[in-house]
Design a protein around this motif. Sequence first.
Motif, mmCIF file in Angstrom:
data_model
loop_
_atom_site.group_PDB
_atom_site.id
_atom_site.type_symbol
_atom_site.label_atom_id
_atom_site.label_comp_id
_atom_site.label_asym_id
_atom_site.label_seq_id
_atom_site.Cartn_x
_atom_site.Cartn_y
_atom_site.Cartn_z
ATOM 1 N N ASP A 26 47.463 50.462 40.288
ATOM 2 C CA ASP A 26 47.097 49.431 39.311
ATOM 3 C C ASP A 26 46.417 48.252 39.993
ATOM 4 O O ASP A 26 45.430 47.707 39.485
ATOM 5 C CB ASP A 26 48.336 48.934 38.554
ATOM 6 N N GLU A 27 46.935 47.856 41.152
ATOM 7 C CA GLU A 27 46.355 46.726 41.871
ATOM 8 C C GLU A 27 44.959 47.047 42.399
ATOM 9 O O GLU A 27 44.089 46.171 42.438
ATOM 10 C CB GLU A 27 47.269 46.290 43.012
ATOM 11 N N ASP A 68 42.823 49.028 40.925
ATOM 12 C CA ASP A 68 41.951 48.909 39.746
ATOM 13 C C ASP A 68 41.616 47.440 39.467
ATOM 14 O O ASP A 68 40.465 47.103 39.159
ATOM 15 C CB ASP A 68 42.606 49.537 38.517
ATOM 16 N N GLU A 69 42.611 46.576 39.582
ATOM 17 C CA GLU A 69 42.386 45.147 39.379
ATOM 18 C C GLU A 69 41.454 44.586 40.459
ATOM 19 O O GLU A 69 40.552 43.787 40.166
ATOM 20 C CB GLU A 69 43.718 44.405 39.395
ATOM 21 N N LYS A 116 39.157 46.252 42.057
ATOM 22 C CA LYS A 116 37.799 46.727 41.768
ATOM 23 C C LYS A 116 37.126 45.812 40.752
ATOM 24 O O LYS A 116 35.953 45.461 40.912
ATOM 25 C CB LYS A 116 37.824 48.166 41.253
ATOM 26 N N ARG A 117 37.858 45.417 39.715
ATOM 27 C CA ARG A 117 37.301 44.499 38.719
ATOM 28 C C ARG A 117 36.928 43.165 39.363
ATOM 29 O O ARG A 117 35.870 42.604 39.099
ATOM 30 C CB ARG A 117 38.287 44.276 37.564
ATOM 31 N N ASP A 118 37.828 42.656 40.224
ATOM 32 C CA ASP A 118 37.553 41.381 40.894
ATOM 33 C C ASP A 118 36.317 41.455 41.778
ATOM 34 O O ASP A 118 35.537 40.501 41.865
ATOM 35 C CB ASP A 118 38.754 40.946 41.743
ATOM 36 N N ASN A 148 35.029 37.714 41.711
ATOM 37 C CA ASN A 148 36.038 36.667 41.534
ATOM 38 C C ASN A 148 36.446 36.082 42.877
ATOM 39 O O ASN A 148 36.592 36.802 43.865
ATOM 40 C CB ASN A 148 37.264 37.229 40.814
ATOM 41 N N LYS A 194 39.588 37.456 44.978
ATOM 42 C CA LYS A 194 39.685 38.871 45.353
ATOM 43 C C LYS A 194 40.379 39.065 46.702
ATOM 44 O O LYS A 194 40.984 40.099 46.935
ATOM 45 C CB LYS A 194 38.330 39.556 45.308
ATOM 46 N N GLY A 213 43.807 39.918 46.109
ATOM 47 C CA GLY A 213 43.948 41.301 45.652
ATOM 48 C C GLY A 213 44.023 42.260 46.824
ATOM 49 O O GLY A 213 44.832 43.188 46.839
ATOM 50 N N CYS A 240 47.282 44.647 47.892
ATOM 51 C CA CYS A 240 47.176 46.086 48.156
ATOM 52 C C CYS A 240 47.749 46.437 49.528
ATOM 53 O O CYS A 240 48.487 47.418 49.664
ATOM 54 C CB CYS A 240 45.720 46.539 48.033
#
Length: 90
Positions: free
Chosen positions: A31-32, A34-35, A37-39, A44, A47, A50, A54
């Motif tokens: 899940d992290e 995926d988050e 990747k969005r960042d 952002n 990141k 993030g 991970c």
Amino acid sequence: MNAIMFEGITQWQKETFPKATSISKLLELKDEVDELKRDIVLDNTGKHLGFATCFILLFGAAASAGMKYNDIINAISEQMDISYKEKFHQ
């Protein structure tokens, strides 16, 4: 990352999430990622945190599977040796 930081992180995880397993940490890691990747896509500014999350989850999953700091360092070294050999012997 050094051995003292690794021990601190993994001890904190054991105390904070006593029922967590390697698998539950890997599911959270998914899940992290995926988050993260969005960042990255959105560029952002947070990141870097993030990435840190991970790494923390991955080190925690490895520790829950019985790996120590030196085991991880040795495995990384072994994998890099394999990767270098594969690159130059294609």
